[in-house]
Design a protein around this motif. Sequence first.
Motif, PDB file in Angstrom:
ATOM      1  N   TRP A   5       0.824  -1.209   0.000  1.00 19.71           N
ATOM      2  CA  TRP A   5       0.000   0.000   0.000  1.00 19.71           C
ATOM      3  C   TRP A   5       0.856   1.257   0.000  1.00 19.71           C
ATOM      4  CZ3 TRP A   5      -4.993  -0.001  -1.306  1.00 19.71           C
ATOM      5  CH2 TRP A   5      -5.575  -1.261  -1.407  1.00 19.71           C
ATOM      6  N   ARG A   6       1.759   1.283  -0.960  1.00 16.31           N
ATOM      7  CA  ARG A   6       2.603   2.454  -1.202  1.00 16.31           C
ATOM      8  C   ARG A   6       2.301   2.969  -2.602  1.00 16.31           C
ATOM      9  NH1 ARG A   6       5.864   4.155   2.541  1.00 16.31           N
ATOM     10  NH2 ARG A   6       6.394   2.723   4.191  1.00 16.31           N
ATOM     11  N   CYS A   7       2.501   4.244  -2.811  1.00 18.63           N
ATOM     12  CA  CYS A   7       2.243   4.875  -4.097  1.00 18.63           C
ATOM     13  C   CYS A   7       3.274   4.406  -5.120  1.00 18.63           C
ATOM     14  CB  CYS A   7       2.304   6.389  -3.943  1.00 18.63           C
ATOM     15  SG  CYS A   7       2.120   7.267  -5.507  1.00 18.63           S
ATOM     16  N   ARG A   8       2.809   4.074  -6.297  1.00 22.35           N
ATOM     17  CA  ARG A   8       3.728   3.665  -7.369  1.00 22.35           C
ATOM     18  C   ARG A   8       4.588   4.824  -7.846  1.00 22.35           C
ATOM     19  NH1 ARG A   8      -0.943   0.361  -9.986  1.00 22.35           N
ATOM     20  NH2 ARG A   8      -0.547  -1.641  -8.999  1.00 22.35           N
ATOM     21  N   GLY A   9       4.061   6.033  -7.729  1.00 19.90           N
ATOM     22  CA  GLY A   9       4.780   7.211  -8.216  1.00 19.90           C
ATOM     23  C   GLY A   9       5.839   7.725  -7.269  1.00 19.90           C
ATOM     24  N   CYS A  10       5.460   7.895  -5.991  1.00 14.60           N
ATOM     25  CA  CYS A  10       6.397   8.530  -5.058  1.00 14.60           C
ATOM     26  C   CYS A  10       6.905   7.589  -3.968  1.00 14.60           C
ATOM     27  CB  CYS A  10       5.758   9.760  -4.431  1.00 14.60           C
ATOM     28  SG  CYS A  10       4.318   9.409  -3.398  1.00 14.60           S
ATOM     29  N   GLY A  11       6.285   6.436  -3.804  1.00 13.61           N
ATOM     30  CA  GLY A  11       6.768   5.458  -2.826  1.00 13.61           C
ATOM     31  C   GLY A  11       6.301   5.673  -1.404  1.00 13.61           C
ATOM     32  N   THR A  12       5.533   6.740  -1.148  1.00 12.83           N
ATOM     33  CA  THR A  12       5.038   6.977   0.206  1.00 12.83           C
ATOM     34  C   THR A  12       3.757   6.171   0.433  1.00 12.83           C
ATOM     35  OG1 THR A  12       3.776   8.925  -0.464  1.00 12.83           O
ATOM     36  CG2 THR A  12       6.033   9.293   0.309  1.00 12.83           C
ATOM     37  N   GLU A  13       3.321   6.150   1.681  1.00 15.19           N
ATOM     38  CA  GLU A  13       2.096   5.432   2.008  1.00 15.19           C
ATOM     39  C   GLU A  13       0.937   5.971   1.185  1.00 15.19           C
ATOM     40  OE1 GLU A  13       1.512   5.845   6.227  1.00 15.19           O
ATOM     41  OE2 GLU A  13       2.711   4.076   6.638  1.00 15.19           O
ATOM     42  N   TRP A  14       0.148   5.050   0.641  1.00 13.58           N
ATOM     43  CA  TRP A  14      -1.030   5.438  -0.130  1.00 13.58           C
ATOM     44  C   TRP A  14      -2.214   5.546   0.811  1.00 13.58           C
ATOM     45  CZ3 TRP A  14      -5.948   4.329  -1.374  1.00 13.58           C
ATOM     46  CH2 TRP A  14      -6.454   4.921  -2.519  1.00 13.58           C
ATOM     47  N   PRO A  15      -3.073   6.504   0.696  1.00  7.89           N
ATOM     48  CA  PRO A  15      -3.119   7.539  -0.327  1.00  7.89           C
ATOM     49  C   PRO A  15      -2.215   8.721   0.002  1.00  7.89           C
ATOM     50  CG  PRO A  15      -5.098   7.685   1.028  1.00  7.89           C
ATOM     51  CD  PRO A  15      -4.287   6.516   1.523  1.00  7.89           C
ATOM     52  N   CYS A  16      -1.276   8.975  -0.893  1.00  7.45           N
ATOM     53  CA  CYS A  16      -0.367  10.115  -0.741  1.00  7.45           C
ATOM     54  C   CYS A  16      -1.101  11.388  -1.142  1.00  7.45           C
ATOM     55  CB  CYS A  16       0.875   9.901  -1.603  1.00  7.45           C
ATOM     56  SG  CYS A  16       0.488   9.731  -3.359  1.00  7.45           S
ATOM     57  N   GLN A  17      -0.454  12.512  -1.012  1.00  5.92           N
ATOM     58  CA  GLN A  17      -1.106  13.794  -1.315  1.00  5.92           C
ATOM     59  C   GLN A  17      -1.625  13.864  -2.753  1.00  5.92           C
ATOM     60  OE1 GLN A  17      -1.833  15.799   1.166  1.00  5.92           O
ATOM     61  NE2 GLN A  17      -2.990  17.083  -0.209  1.00  5.92           N
ATOM     62  N   PRO A  18      -0.826  13.475  -3.765  1.00  8.73           N
ATOM     63  CA  PRO A  18      -1.370  13.510  -5.131  1.00  8.73           C
ATOM     64  C   PRO A  18      -2.578  12.575  -5.317  1.00  8.73           C
ATOM     65  CG  PRO A  18       1.014  13.398  -5.195  1.00  8.73           C
ATOM     66  CD  PRO A  18       0.610  13.171  -3.762  1.00  8.73           C
ATOM     67  N   ALA A  19      -2.547  11.418  -4.682  1.00  9.51           N
ATOM     68  CA  ALA A  19      -3.679  10.491  -4.781  1.00  9.51           C
ATOM     69  C   ALA A  19      -4.909  11.077  -4.103  1.00  9.51           C
ATOM     70  CB  ALA A  19      -3.317   9.144  -4.161  1.00  9.51           C
ATOM     71  N   ARG A  20      -4.721  11.715  -2.980  1.00 12.54           N
ATOM     72  CA  ARG A  20      -5.843  12.343  -2.274  1.00 12.54           C
ATOM     73  C   ARG A  20      -6.489  13.417  -3.138  1.00 12.54           C
ATOM     74  NH1 ARG A  20      -3.573  13.035   3.932  1.00 12.54           N
ATOM     75  NH2 ARG A  20      -3.229  10.802   4.272  1.00 12.54           N
ATOM     76  N   LEU A  21      -5.669  14.241  -3.751  1.00 14.97           N
ATOM     77  CA  LEU A  21      -6.186  15.293  -4.617  1.00 14.97           C
ATOM     78  C   LEU A  21      -6.956  14.689  -5.791  1.00 14.97           C
ATOM     79  CD1 LEU A  21      -6.447  18.271  -5.329  1.00 14.97           C
ATOM     80  CD2 LEU A  21      -4.223  18.117  -6.450  1.00 14.97           C
ATOM     81  N   ALA A  22      -6.391  13.666  -6.416  1.00 18.80           N
ATOM     82  CA  ALA A  22      -7.061  13.007  -7.541  1.00 18.80           C
ATOM     83  C   ALA A  22      -8.398  12.402  -7.110  1.00 18.80           C
ATOM     84  CB  ALA A  22      -6.158  11.934  -8.138  1.00 18.80           C
ATOM     85  N   LEU A  23      -8.436  11.798  -5.933  1.00 17.97           N
ATOM     86  CA  LEU A  23      -9.681  11.213  -5.425  1.00 17.97           C
ATOM     87  C   LEU A  23     -10.715  12.292  -5.128  1.00 17.97           C
ATOM     88  CD1 LEU A  23      -8.143   8.477  -3.138  1.00 17.97           C
ATOM     89  CD2 LEU A  23      -9.662   8.054  -5.083  1.00 17.97           C
ATOM     90  N   LEU A  24     -10.294  13.409  -4.560  1.00 10.18           N
ATOM     91  CA  LEU A  24     -11.223  14.504  -4.286  1.00 10.18           C
ATOM     92  C   LEU A  24     -11.819  15.057  -5.578  1.00 10.18           C
ATOM     93  CD1 LEU A  24      -9.381  16.393  -1.420  1.00 10.18           C
ATOM     94  CD2 LEU A  24     -11.535  15.125  -1.248  1.00 10.18           C
ATOM     95  N   VAL A  25     -11.012  15.135  -6.619  1.00 11.96           N
ATOM     96  CA  VAL A  25     -11.508  15.602  -7.912  1.00 11.96           C
ATOM     97  C   VAL A  25     -12.474  14.577  -8.495  1.00 11.96           C
ATOM     98  CG1 VAL A  25     -10.829  16.099 -10.304  1.00 11.96           C
ATOM     99  CG2 VAL A  25      -9.530  17.078  -8.408  1.00 11.96           C
ATOM    100  N   GLU A  26     -12.082  13.312  -8.461  1.00  5.51           N
ATOM    101  CA  GLU A  26     -12.920  12.249  -9.027  1.00  5.51           C
ATOM    102  C   GLU A  26     -14.263  12.144  -8.317  1.00  5.51           C
ATOM    103  OE1 GLU A  26     -12.810   7.409  -9.737  1.00  5.51           O
ATOM    104  OE2 GLU A  26     -10.952   8.459  -9.242  1.00  5.51           O
ATOM    105  N   TYR A  27     -14.270  12.304  -7.009  1.00  9.59           N
ATOM    106  CA  TYR A  27     -15.489  12.154  -6.214  1.00  9.59           C
ATOM    107  C   TYR A  27     -16.087  13.508  -5.806  1.00  9.59           C
ATOM    108  CZ  TYR A  27     -14.940   7.114  -5.849  1.00  9.59           C
ATOM    109  OH  TYR A  27     -14.865   5.769  -6.131  1.00  9.59           O
TER     110      TYR A  27
END
Length: 78
Positions: A5-27
């Motif tokens: 459960w780490r981000c493929r892009g940055c390696g940090t714990e998912w959901p990382c900041q970019p993933a959170r932003l993408a999810l907020l936009v999607e939802y």
Amino acid sequence: MPPLWRCRGCGTEWPCQPARLALLVEYRGDRTGLLVYLAALMAEASAHLSQLNADVAPEKLAGRFLGWARARGSDGRA
């Protein structure tokens, strides 16, 4: 990136900041749907992570997966 459960892009714990932003936009406009989706992923992550590390704290996962996405009032507070 299950099962860690780490981000493929940055390696940090998912959901990382970019993933959170993408999810907020999607939802956008469907905070309940976002929380349901994240809760399902949290359950999956809990199963994966508990196999790797028996000391996975449910409250830590809840904060990681759900705490940032909870609905906010009109004044910006939870």
